[in-house]
Each structure stands twice: as structure tokens, then as C-alpha cells.
Design a protein around this motif. Sequence first.
Motif: not given
Length: 212
Positions: A181-190
Motif C-alpha cells: 500500500t505504501e508504494n501504490q501510486l494509484a492511491d492518488l486518484f482514489t
Amino acid sequence: MYLTASRPDIMFAVCLCARYQANPKESHLQAVKRIFRYLKGKAALGLWYPKDVNFELHAYTDSDYGGCNLNRKSTSGGCQFLGPRLISWQCKKQTNVSVSTAEAEYIAASACCSHVLWCQNQLLDYGFNFLKTPIYIDNTVAIFITSNPVQHSKTKHIEIRYHFLRDNSEKGLIVLVQVSTENQLADLFTKAFDQGRFEHLVQAIGMINYEP
């Protein structure tokens, strides 16, 4: 909305505000003003496309679970890269209410897969044939659903049209890869984050400040 084509850092905030265009409240106006203040302070921030670096296609996908307070629908997010270069990004509220985090993540991965296939077809015109494109996801259950065809009885509640993710995985066009989860770049869009995490993700997707 047009600005999100070149400013992925405001994608989630703009899409969230756009849901209330039909009946906006004072709080929505304040949110839009905050976006403009952020843009004024970060006018020189933009995407950086370096040359002579890795040119492999890969993607990230994520979702929040029931993030909409009105109807508890989840938000799908995804982004596609050529090496370190961000070339496409998405943020969209899902059409159905998901009954589990695995379902929300699986639906988001399915949408991301569609964009990956589109990128693969476009790159074929330039002589690049990318097979087994990795899609990074932080939900292990969604990966198991894709790789294990025996679990049909437990996944009937997921609409059939989303199972084309499994079909494309079996064809060798994409492969789901677990990422922390720390390296999940798609977090920025959710979802929204505190300043530290937000700035980390903005930098991680390849945006830099052009100010001298």
C-alpha cells in the motif's frame, strides 16, 4: 476538468467536486476555491518526461471502499506508465455498490486493464509489443480471483463483464502483481491524503517543479 489532462495531482479533487455540479452547495464552492488556491501556489508543477530511460509499460490500480458518503459507492483509480513516464490516469466512481474490498479492487483492476489494452494496441503501431504487462495492485484476494478459476461460486456477485480481467490474464496480455500500500501510486486518484503523503505521491508519479 480540462486541466486534469495535464495535472493529475488534482484529478481526484476535481472529479469529487464534479459529482455535485447539478446541485452544488456552499461547501462545494469552498472546495473548488481550495483547488484554485493550490494551483496558484503550484503553477510551475508539471509532468516530467525524461529520455533514454526504461520504456516498459506497466500500471497501478486501486480503489477506496465505499468512499462516497451518499451512496457508499467506491472510487476506481488507475495510472499507466512507460518506464517512469506517466502517460494515462483515471478516477471514476463505480456504477454499483461493492459488497467487499476485494470486489471494489477487482472492478478497479478491470477498468485499469481496459486502459492497458488500449495502450498496448496504440504502441503496436510504433512497433512495440508489450505482453504480460504488470498491473500493480495491493489486494491479494483480487489477484487470487484472477488466477484461480475454481472460485466461481464465491464470485458470482461480481458482474460477468468484469471477469474479462481473468480472460486477459489467461491470454498473457496482463499479469496482476502485488504491491505494498505504501508504494501504490494509484492511491492518488482514489482518496484524499495529508500533505506529506500527497506530496510523496505527486513526486512518485513524475511531477516536478519547473521553477528555477
